[in-house]
Design an enzyme around this catalytic site. Structure first.
Site, PDB file in Angstrom:
ATOM      1  N   SER A 192      -5.851 -15.623   6.990  1.00  0.00           N
ATOM      2  CA  SER A 192      -6.581 -14.923   8.054  1.00  0.00           C
ATOM      3  C   SER A 192      -7.082 -15.931   9.074  1.00  0.00           C
ATOM      4  O   SER A 192      -7.258 -17.112   8.758  1.00  0.00           O
ATOM      5  CB  SER A 192      -7.783 -14.190   7.445  1.00  0.00           C
ATOM      6  OG  SER A 192      -8.642 -13.702   8.458  1.00  0.00           O
ATOM      7  N   TYR A 205     -15.179 -13.828   1.500  1.00  0.00           N
ATOM      8  CA  TYR A 205     -13.827 -13.501   1.974  1.00  0.00           C
ATOM      9  C   TYR A 205     -13.224 -14.668   2.756  1.00  0.00           C
ATOM     10  O   TYR A 205     -12.087 -15.086   2.502  1.00  0.00           O
ATOM     11  CB  TYR A 205     -13.905 -12.259   2.861  1.00  0.00           C
ATOM     12  CG  TYR A 205     -12.602 -11.881   3.534  1.00  0.00           C
ATOM     13  CD1 TYR A 205     -11.633 -11.145   2.858  1.00  0.00           C
ATOM     14  CD2 TYR A 205     -12.339 -12.254   4.854  1.00  0.00           C
ATOM     15  CE1 TYR A 205     -10.435 -10.791   3.490  1.00  0.00           C
ATOM     16  CE2 TYR A 205     -11.150 -11.913   5.483  1.00  0.00           C
ATOM     17  CZ  TYR A 205     -10.208 -11.177   4.800  1.00  0.00           C
ATOM     18  OH  TYR A 205      -9.024 -10.838   5.421  1.00  0.00           O
TER      19      TYR A 205
HETATM   20  P1  NAD Z   1      -5.325  -2.590   3.562  1.00  0.00           P
HETATM   21  O1  NAD Z   1      -6.600  -2.050   3.059  1.00  0.00           O
HETATM   22  O2  NAD Z   1      -4.349  -1.657   4.124  1.00  0.00           O
HETATM   23  O3  NAD Z   1      -4.595  -3.436   2.443  1.00  0.00           O
HETATM   24  C1  NAD Z   1      -5.267  -4.136   1.431  1.00  0.00           C
HETATM   25  C2  NAD Z   1      -4.659  -3.697   0.115  1.00  0.00           C
HETATM   26  O4  NAD Z   1      -5.141  -4.545  -0.923  1.00  0.00           O
HETATM   27  C3  NAD Z   1      -5.017  -2.294  -0.315  1.00  0.00           C
HETATM   28  O5  NAD Z   1      -4.124  -1.334   0.197  1.00  0.00           O
HETATM   29  C4  NAD Z   1      -4.945  -2.397  -1.837  1.00  0.00           C
HETATM   30  O6  NAD Z   1      -3.722  -1.838  -2.287  1.00  0.00           O
HETATM   31  C5  NAD Z   1      -4.912  -3.878  -2.108  1.00  0.00           C
HETATM   32  N1  NAD Z   1      -5.869  -4.274  -3.134  1.00  0.00           N
HETATM   33  C6  NAD Z   1      -7.183  -4.560  -2.977  1.00  0.00           C
HETATM   34  N2  NAD Z   1      -7.717  -4.879  -4.164  1.00  0.00           N
HETATM   35  C7  NAD Z   1      -6.717  -4.812  -5.089  1.00  0.00           C
HETATM   36  C8  NAD Z   1      -6.639  -5.037  -6.482  1.00  0.00           C
HETATM   37  N3  NAD Z   1      -7.697  -5.443  -7.187  1.00  0.00           N
HETATM   38  N4  NAD Z   1      -5.436  -4.833  -7.102  1.00  0.00           N
HETATM   39  C9  NAD Z   1      -4.356  -4.438  -6.402  1.00  0.00           C
HETATM   40  N5  NAD Z   1      -4.369  -4.226  -5.077  1.00  0.00           N
HETATM   41  C10 NAD Z   1      -5.548  -4.412  -4.428  1.00  0.00           C
HETATM   42  O7  NAD Z   1      -5.744  -3.698   4.642  1.00  0.00           O
HETATM   43  P2  NAD Z   1      -4.918  -4.829   5.402  1.00  0.00           P
HETATM   44  O8  NAD Z   1      -5.776  -5.219   6.524  1.00  0.00           O
HETATM   45  O9  NAD Z   1      -3.533  -4.451   5.643  1.00  0.00           O
HETATM   46  O10 NAD Z   1      -4.976  -6.035   4.373  1.00  0.00           O
HETATM   47  C11 NAD Z   1      -3.847  -6.763   4.000  1.00  0.00           C
HETATM   48  C12 NAD Z   1      -4.138  -8.259   4.022  1.00  0.00           C
HETATM   49  O11 NAD Z   1      -4.353  -8.660   5.358  1.00  0.00           O
HETATM   50  C13 NAD Z   1      -5.363  -8.688   3.220  1.00  0.00           C
HETATM   51  O12 NAD Z   1      -5.040  -9.866   2.491  1.00  0.00           O
HETATM   52  C14 NAD Z   1      -6.364  -9.005   4.296  1.00  0.00           C
HETATM   53  O13 NAD Z   1      -7.275  -9.975   3.872  1.00  0.00           O
HETATM   54  C15 NAD Z   1      -5.443  -9.537   5.381  1.00  0.00           C
HETATM   55  N6  NAD Z   1      -6.056  -9.545   6.711  1.00  0.00           N
HETATM   56  C16 NAD Z   1      -6.423  -8.386   7.299  1.00  0.00           C
HETATM   57  C17 NAD Z   1      -7.022  -8.429   8.544  1.00  0.00           C
HETATM   58  C18 NAD Z   1      -7.472  -7.180   9.251  1.00  0.00           C
HETATM   59  O14 NAD Z   1      -8.171  -7.273  10.256  1.00  0.00           O
HETATM   60  N7  NAD Z   1      -7.127  -5.995   8.788  1.00  0.00           N
HETATM   61  C19 NAD Z   1      -7.227  -9.669   9.187  1.00  0.00           C
HETATM   62  C20 NAD Z   1      -6.825 -10.819   8.550  1.00  0.00           C
HETATM   63  C21 NAD Z   1      -6.238 -10.755   7.304  1.00  0.00           C
END
Ligand code: NAD
Ligand code: MG
Length: 300
Positions: A192, A205
């Protein structure tokens, strides 16, 4: 979002997708994409494949929603069979992804379960290898993000749960997957912008994202002798259930994306092409790298 999500028509990227102000929309973690307003664009109607991952076998965590869903759709349309991991509470989101993968003519293997458990991670890899007939690509997307304003209120339980989900699971999955991966195999982790510019309310985080970045650099150097590449993607703000389900306060959700020079959040569909290129042979000289997709708040 049909009119705006076309990734092949040249257009100004600023009005391509919605920006703040958004509605408050609290959800219980992990949240559902189907409950979001506006609906995120995961490339459902827009992603076009070119056979770049023909015949590959991929395991994607967090594949039910957000970035992981967009990656799953793109990989299937590029010709890969996909094993999907997500939490059991997310079955309804995951079913939509399974249907899209099957519509693309590829195999979808849904494997729900909690990756904060080491033995589940080992099973997840074993089942993926067995049901897909091999494993060429591991994409670690799943993540936990819970906003807490003060270190005084950040519990050891939360600190540990965030590290188990974001860091330990990545370690366990890479460790279990590597013995199965052939030369040309690729691992893609999801770090991130928080790895480089941590927000004060995301102490645990942001620290996990720093660890993911360092792990990616180190593992890449360790396994390149076997012909396996390891890279990471560093998103900025992206419109996914992670944010309204406790990842940010509702006030921050309303203004989500406003701090990026592009003044809007990215959509999952804008991330998937980077994962495709890092997974495919097109990026054959790229390893140990972190690719920023931030709307302008670049990596250092
Ligand atoms: P999202 O909520 O769609 O996806 C996150 C997923 O993590 C969930 O759908 C869930 O299936 C999974 N998860 C969480 N805890 C879990 C567990 N204990 N066991 C199995 N699965 C689990 O959100 P997203 O934003 O698409 O997140 C995906 C990645 O992107 C993450 O690593 C997040 O840190 C990263 N990210 C997101 C952003 C943002 O702004 N959305 C920014 C930077 C990084
Ligand atoms: Mg989800």
């Amino acid at each position: 979002m049909d009119s705006t999500s076309n990734q092949f028509r040249m257009q100004n990227p600023l009005p391509q997708y919605p920006g703040p102000e958004f509605d408050r929309q609290p959800q219980k973690a992990p949240g559902l994409a189907s409950e979001m307003s506006p609906k995120p664009d995961h490339g459902e109607t827009s992603y076009r494949g070119f056979g770049r991952l023909e015949g590959r076998h991929a395991l994607i965590t967090g594949a039910d929603s957000g970035i992981g869903r967009a990656v799953a759709i793109a990989f299937a349309r590029e010709g890969a069979d996909v094993a999907l991991n997500y939490l059991p509470q997310e079955e309804s989101d995951a079913r939509e992804v399974v249907a899209l993968i099957e519509e693309a003519g590829r195999k979808a293997v849904p494997l729900p379960g909690d990756i904060s458990d080491e033995s589940f991670c080992q099973q997840l890899v074993a089942l993926s290898v067995d049901r897909l007939g091999g494993l060429d690509i591991l994409v670690n997307v799943a993540g936990k993000q819970v906003s807490v304003d003060s270190i005084a209120d950040l519990s050891t339980e939360q600190f540990e749960a965030t590290f188990r989900t974001n860091v330990f699971a990545m370690f366990w999955l890479c460790k279990a997957a590597l013995p199965h991966m052939p030369p040309g195999g690729t691992i893609i982790n999801t770090t991130s912008i928080q790895s480089y510019q941590p927000s004060p309310h995301l102490l645990d985080y942001a620290s996990t994202k720093g660890a993911i970045t360092a792990f990616t650099h180190g593992l890449a150097k360790q396994v390149i002798d076997r012909g396996i590449r390891v890279n990471a993607v560093a998103p900025g703000p992206v419109w996914t259930p992670l944010q309204p389900s406790g990842g940010q306060s509702q006030e921050k959700v309303q203004q989500f994306g406003s701090e990026a020079p592009m003044k809007r959040p990215g959509q999952p569909a804008e991330l998937a092409p980077i994962y495709v290129v890092l997974a495919s042979q097109e990026s054959s000289f790229v390893t140990g790298e972190v690719y920023g997709v931030t709307g302008g708040n670049h990596l250092p």
